[in-house]
Design a protein around this motif. Sequence first.
Motif, short mmCIF file in Angstrom:
data_model
loop_
_atom_site.label_atom_id
_atom_site.label_comp_id
_atom_site.label_asym_id
_atom_site.label_seq_id
_atom_site.Cartn_x
_atom_site.Cartn_y
_atom_site.Cartn_z
N TYR A 23 0.99 -1.02 0.07
CA TYR A 23 -0.01 -0.16 0.15
C TYR A 23 1.07 0.89 0.26
CZ TYR A 23 -4.39 2.55 1.03
OH TYR A 23 -5.58 3.41 0.63
N ALA A 24 1.52 1.40 1.24
CA ALA A 24 2.62 2.47 0.80
C ALA A 24 3.55 2.41 -0.65
CB ALA A 24 3.77 1.92 1.80
N MET A 25 4.02 1.23 -1.19
CA MET A 25 5.02 1.22 -2.17
C MET A 25 3.88 2.37 -3.69
SD MET A 25 5.52 -1.31 -4.85
CE MET A 25 4.42 -1.90 -5.23
N LEU A 26 2.36 1.43 -3.04
CA LEU A 26 1.09 2.52 -4.98
C LEU A 26 1.36 3.56 -3.70
CD1 LEU A 26 -1.51 -1.00 -3.89
CD2 LEU A 26 -0.18 0.89 -6.20
N GLN A 27 1.05 4.44 -2.60
CA GLN A 27 0.96 5.37 -2.25
C GLN A 27 1.85 6.40 -2.43
OE1 GLN A 27 0.17 5.79 1.78
NE2 GLN A 27 -2.78 5.75 0.83
N GLY A 28 3.31 5.76 -2.95
CA GLY A 28 4.31 6.67 -3.28
C GLY A 28 4.25 6.96 -5.00
N MET A 29 3.80 6.20 -5.81
CA MET A 29 3.74 6.39 -7.54
C MET A 29 3.15 7.69 -7.71
SD MET A 29 2.73 2.19 -8.57
CE MET A 29 2.20 2.86 -10.09
N SER A 30 4.20 7.85 -8.10
CA SER A 30 3.35 9.96 -8.53
C SER A 30 1.88 9.37 -9.77
CB SER A 30 4.32 10.30 -9.08
OG SER A 30 4.57 9.71 -11.16
N ALA A 31 1.15 10.55 -10.00
CA ALA A 31 0.00 10.45 -10.36
C ALA A 31 -0.21 10.43 -11.86
CB ALA A 31 -0.64 11.68 -10.18
N ALA A 32 1.20 10.50 -12.88
CA ALA A 32 1.76 10.06 -13.96
C ALA A 32 1.56 8.40 -14.07
CB ALA A 32 2.80 10.85 -14.44
N ASP A 33 2.85 7.98 -13.11
CA ASP A 33 3.12 6.58 -13.33
C ASP A 33 1.83 5.82 -12.80
OD1 ASP A 33 5.84 6.79 -13.41
OD2 ASP A 33 6.50 6.82 -11.36
N ARG A 34 0.83 6.40 -11.75
CA ARG A 34 -0.79 5.66 -11.65
C ARG A 34 -0.65 5.20 -13.33
NH1 ARG A 34 -0.31 7.69 -6.51
NH2 ARG A 34 -1.07 9.80 -7.38
N ALA A 35 -1.48 6.48 -13.80
CA ALA A 35 -2.20 7.01 -14.84
C ALA A 35 -1.37 5.94 -16.47
CB ALA A 35 -2.11 8.57 -15.41
N ASP A 36 -0.28 5.93 -15.88
CA ASP A 36 0.45 4.72 -17.25
C ASP A 36 0.04 3.31 -16.69
OD1 ASP A 36 2.22 6.95 -18.05
OD2 ASP A 36 3.68 6.47 -17.49
N ILE A 37 -0.32 2.81 -16.08
CA ILE A 37 -0.19 1.02 -15.90
C ILE A 37 -1.74 1.40 -15.67
CG2 ILE A 37 1.85 0.98 -14.59
CD1 ILE A 37 0.82 0.56 -12.18
N GLY A 38 -2.76 2.03 -15.18
CA GLY A 38 -3.89 2.44 -15.74
C GLY A 38 -5.01 1.99 -13.92
N ILE A 39 -4.04 2.14 -12.91
CA ILE A 39 -4.95 2.10 -11.57
C ILE A 39 -4.95 3.58 -11.05
CG2 ILE A 39 -3.99 0.22 -10.62
CD1 ILE A 39 -1.84 1.64 -8.81
N LYS A 40 -5.90 3.61 -10.86
CA LYS A 40 -7.31 4.18 -9.34
C LYS A 40 -6.59 4.91 -8.06
CE LYS A 40 -10.02 5.50 -13.02
NZ LYS A 40 -11.54 5.39 -13.26
N GLN A 41 -6.40 5.98 -6.86
CA GLN A 41 -6.08 5.24 -5.74
C GLN A 41 -7.28 4.59 -5.45
OE1 GLN A 41 -5.94 9.20 -3.67
NE2 GLN A 41 -5.14 8.14 -2.19
N ALA A 42 -8.85 4.99 -5.36
CA ALA A 42 -9.31 4.22 -4.72
C ALA A 42 -9.17 2.38 -5.04
CB ALA A 42 -11.08 3.96 -5.92
N ASP A 43 -8.31 1.73 -6.16
CA ASP A 43 -8.32 1.03 -6.40
C ASP A 43 -6.88 -0.22 -5.45
OD1 ASP A 43 -10.08 0.19 -8.08
OD2 ASP A 43 -8.49 0.85 -10.34
#
Length: 54
Positions: A23-43
């Motif tokens: 969970y900490a790793m996911l929160q540490g990702m930048s918004a651009a990184d999350r958008a690249d792999i297609g995940i949202k904070q709700a997931d």
Amino acid sequence: MSFLIDFAIRSRRANDRAYREAYAMLQGMSAADRADIGIKQADFARIAREMSRR
């Protein structure tokens, strides 16, 4: 009072640490990184649970 003592002494499940780390790793990702792999904070919780099981 015994509840507080039991709560403080109680051991955590084995995958709790892995879940928190994922969970900490996911929160540490930048918004651009999350958008690249297609995940949202709700997931995050679902993805962290899946990661901790592996």
